[in-house]
Design an enzyme around this catalytic site. Structure first.
Site, PDB file in Angstrom:
ATOM      1  N   CYS A   1      -3.815  -0.203  -3.239  1.00 60.39           N
ATOM      2  CA  CYS A   1      -2.617   0.482  -3.732  1.00 60.39           C
ATOM      3  C   CYS A   1      -1.321  -0.005  -3.095  1.00 60.39           C
ATOM      4  O   CYS A   1      -0.778  -1.025  -3.463  1.00 60.39           O
ATOM      5  CB  CYS A   1      -2.785   1.986  -3.572  1.00 60.39           C
ATOM      6  SG  CYS A   1      -1.630   2.926  -4.616  1.00 60.39           S
TER       7      CYS A   1
ATOM      8  N   GLU B   1      -8.861   3.970  -6.008  1.00 60.42           N
ATOM      9  CA  GLU B   1      -8.749   4.352  -4.603  1.00 60.42           C
ATOM     10  C   GLU B   1      -9.374   5.729  -4.372  1.00 60.42           C
ATOM     11  O   GLU B   1      -9.126   6.676  -5.138  1.00 60.42           O
ATOM     12  CB  GLU B   1      -7.263   4.358  -4.232  1.00 60.42           C
ATOM     13  CG  GLU B   1      -6.957   4.690  -2.797  1.00 60.42           C
ATOM     14  CD  GLU B   1      -5.457   4.621  -2.522  1.00 60.42           C
ATOM     15  OE1 GLU B   1      -5.088   4.712  -1.337  1.00 60.42           O
ATOM     16  OE2 GLU B   1      -4.660   4.469  -3.483  1.00 60.42           O
TER      17      GLU B   1
ATOM     18  N   LYS C   1      -7.334   0.079   4.158  1.00 66.95           N
ATOM     19  CA  LYS C   1      -5.981  -0.059   3.623  1.00 66.95           C
ATOM     20  C   LYS C   1      -5.016  -0.426   4.740  1.00 66.95           C
ATOM     21  O   LYS C   1      -5.074   0.133   5.837  1.00 66.95           O
ATOM     22  CB  LYS C   1      -5.563   1.245   2.958  1.00 66.95           C
ATOM     23  CG  LYS C   1      -4.255   1.202   2.190  1.00 66.95           C
ATOM     24  CD  LYS C   1      -4.059   2.507   1.419  1.00 66.95           C
ATOM     25  CE  LYS C   1      -2.812   2.499   0.562  1.00 66.95           C
ATOM     26  NZ  LYS C   1      -2.698   3.750  -0.229  1.00 66.95           N
TER      27      LYS C   1
END
Length: 666
Positions: free
Chosen positions: A194, A72, A141
């Site tokens: 994540c 990330e 994200k």
């Protein structure tokens, strides 16, 4: 007109479809080589980070990797904090991406990078997918952690809060969205970032239902006591739940340690199983490589009807497909290994798995004995592996029910091929276990039978052999009637798969406790019992039984009294057949792929001609002997495979094996 347009679209894409089929079936057997990269980083030094990313892309491409994922925000570093508000950092991040695009434009490999992307006054934490100098798509994200040590909402906006479906990046207008699916010649993949994995319903669940076979996660997961084990459990569960490959890449050395430490996790899972893992807390960059078997995943999804039901019942956001360019096929060089004995438990769970197998067998037999109000369990004891395991199950069942072991009637039935070794072992084992022992010779009955049907007893053909097996079964059935008992079958899964049983002979019983236990596991279980809690006399006998050649002992011994009829000389090594059986039934692999895996796994043990010979035998016998499996007695399912006609395997007895036999080397 619409149909005509669809036709032309199909014709236009036909070479692509053919390439996909050709690549999967003829070249790579469905394997997609993937990598999780953990580069060195310098926080906020985009030029340095881009150079490190380039190096790992080039290394991976040289090793045949098709798709590589990075951590990330790897282009800038995850721990930039309020520097994410600096225009200079965002511009340098885009320049770093352009540098990577320019220097990898000659490579086929698909790379997934993490970087911040500005869009209409907001900043997104994204995964950028690139190939051959082009940006294919941008995935923002979805779930931004904003608790404990995380403050992502201070800088970034969630994908849920943007309506745009494209973004300008490096001079291109790029598809953007959390619902992007990327299609290659070999697979379809999706991406989450994540915290997305930690959500109650991760985006990867929807992506999998919409067709993603491999899921990539770009992460910045920091370390804490016990957290790594939880993370691995989370990834394993998600890959299993989605019936997918899962590639996880997390930040490592070079990220700021002001408040937290990043260990650099590179993890690759396939349907719940770990394929490869990097070294945690390494100060050096890493590229963790393995191969995900998308053909196996497709088979699992087709078999698992719950997967399809979940797709139809849920209503995830419609995916947007992005086509990658065709990747020239490279010779398949597998880094992953395959257990030559896939049915046999390994490692730390050995004792637990063996105990579990016995518990399943014991529970099944106990319920059947109690339900039928049987007063005895009758079992033929030959001194071989299968009858030994079945006897051990009977003993444990009677002990658990609180019944006297004398209610187990072990019958040894010496015939023309019985050797002193097996006879002695049978008698010693029964006596040491304290069961009722009966001996009934079948010789005179068989000789009379040969006279009745006008068969020459000196002709040791199938009539000579099968009459002995059927005579033994008749004896067991009649003794069971005498004692109000139940005949406990001894035949195992491997024998049933090969049809290595006499129809209405040892093929038949009143309850078959070994019916789903393969031969390699039978041998292992008997050895495990011998080495765990048995008295010295029983242990010695059991270990000798384990070392005795497998034989039906239907042909007279040689002049020295040794076993002359060795099963594995006739039908092939059981370790090969169990390997074939696992990948044929459990995974649904084509013969050529099974041959490829067996040749690799047993290299140095069997040559390729030997493997091919016994694979042909396995396939021919498996198809031709289905009629025996269509009328099997009841028995408990123990592992992942059962060939009960009432359970896992329903197949017509006259199905043709021609395609499978021809397909061994295709």
């Amino acid at each position: 007109m619409g149909e005509l347009i669809d036709y032309f679209v199909f014709v236009e894409k036909l070479p692509y479809f053919c390439a996909r089929i050709n690549n999967n079936v003829l070249m790579n057997y469905g394997y997609v080589k993937v990598a999780a990269a953990v580069p060195r980083v310098k926080v906020a030094d985009c030029k340095f980070n881009a150079s490190e990313i380039e190096k790992e892309i080039i290394i991976a491409d040289g090793k045949g990797v098709q798709i590589i994922a990075f951590p990330e925000l790897c282009v800038t570093g995850y721990t930039c904090g309020d520097l994410f508000a600096q225009q200079l950092l965002l511009e340098e991040a885009e320049m770093g991406l352009m540098q990577i695009l320019n220097n990898t434009r000659q490579l086929d490999i698909i790379s997934i990078l993490g970087m911040p992307v500005a869009l209409n006054g907001v900043l997104l934490n994204t995964a950028v997918v690139i190939q051959k100098g082009k940006v294919l798509g941008v995935v923002p994200k979805t779930y931004l952690p904003n608790y404990k040590e995380f403050y992502e909402k201070r800088w970034f906006t969630s994908a849920c809060e943007v309506s745009e479906t494209s973004v300008r990046l490096c001079g291109q207008i790029i598809p953007m969205g959390r619902n992007l699916l990327f299609d290659t010649a070999d697979t379809t993949f999706g991406i989450e970032i994540c915290e997305d994995l930690w959500a109650p319903v991760p985006p990867s669940s929807a992506l999998a239902l919409q067709g993603a076979e491999i899921l990539f996660n770009l992460s910045a997961d920091n370390e804490g006591i016990g957290k790594h084990a939880y993370l691995c459990s989370l990834i394993s569960q998600q890959s299993a739940r989605c019936i997918a490959g899962y590639v996880f890449s997390s930040c490592g050395f070079g990220e700021s340690t002001t408040d937290v430490v990043f260990a650099g996790n590179g993890l690759i899972y396939e349907n719940g199983s770990l394929l490869a893992a990097g070294k945690r807390f390494s100060f050096e960059e890493q590229v963790v490589i393995s191969e995900i078997d998308v053909e196996y995943l497709r088979t699992e999804r087709r078999v698992n009807t719950t997967f399809a039901a979940c797709r139809s019942c849920s209503a995830p956001e419609l995916p947007v497909h992005v086509a990658a360019e065709y990747v020239n096929s490279k010779d398949l060089n597998l880094t992953r290994t395959f257990d030559p004995h896939p049915f046999v438990p390994q490692g730390a769970t050995l004792d637990e798995r063996c105990e579990e197998v016995f518990s399943i067998q014991v529970s099944g037999l106990a319920q059947r004995l109690v339900h039928t109000k049987a007063k005895s369990a009758v079992i033929g004891i030959s001194g071989g592996l299968d009858s030994t395991l079945a006897l051990l199950v009977c003993v444990k069942t009677f002990d658990k029910l609180g019944w006297a072991r004398k209610g187990i009637i072990g019958v040894t039935m010496p015939g023309f091929g019985t050797t002193d070794r097996t006879y002695t072992n049978a008698m010693d084992l029964m006596n040491s276990l304290g069961i009722t022992v009966r001996e009934v010779s079948i010789k005179e009955a068989c000789i009379q039978h040969f006279k009745d049907i006008d068969h020459d007893a000196d002709v040791h053909d199938v009539v000579y052999e099968n009459s002995q097996a059927r005579e033994r079964t008749q004896i067991l059935m009649d003794i069971a009637n005498q004692t109000w008992g139940m005949v406990v079958g001894t035949g195992d899964l491997s024998e049933l798969a090969l049809g290595w049983a006499t129809y209405n002979g040892d093929h038949m019983s009143m309850y078959g406790v070994n019916g789903s236990v393969p031969k390699t596991l039978v041998r292992h279980l008997v050895k495990w019992v011998a080495e765990n809690g048995m008295d010295e006399a029983s242990r010695s006998t059991l270990l000798d039984i384990v070392d005795t050649p497998i034989s039906p002992e239907l042909i007279p011994a040689d002049e020295n009294g040794n076993i002359q009829q060795i099963t594995e000389d006739l039908v092939g090594p059981y370790e090969l057949h169990d390997f074939f059986l696992y990948y044929f039934l459990r995974c649904g692999f084509r013969p050529a792929k099974i041959f490829f895996l067996a040749a690799r796994t047993f290299k140095g043990v069997y040559d390729e001609e030997t493997i091919k010979k016994w694979l042909q035998t396995f396939l021919r016998r498996f198809f031709n002997q289905q009629f025996k499996r269509s009328c099997l007695p009841d028995g408990p399912k123990v592992g992942s495979i059962s060939i009960s006609p009432r359970g896992d395997w329903r197949m017509p007895s006259d199905a043709s094996s021609e395609m499978w036999l021809k397909g061994i080397m295709d």
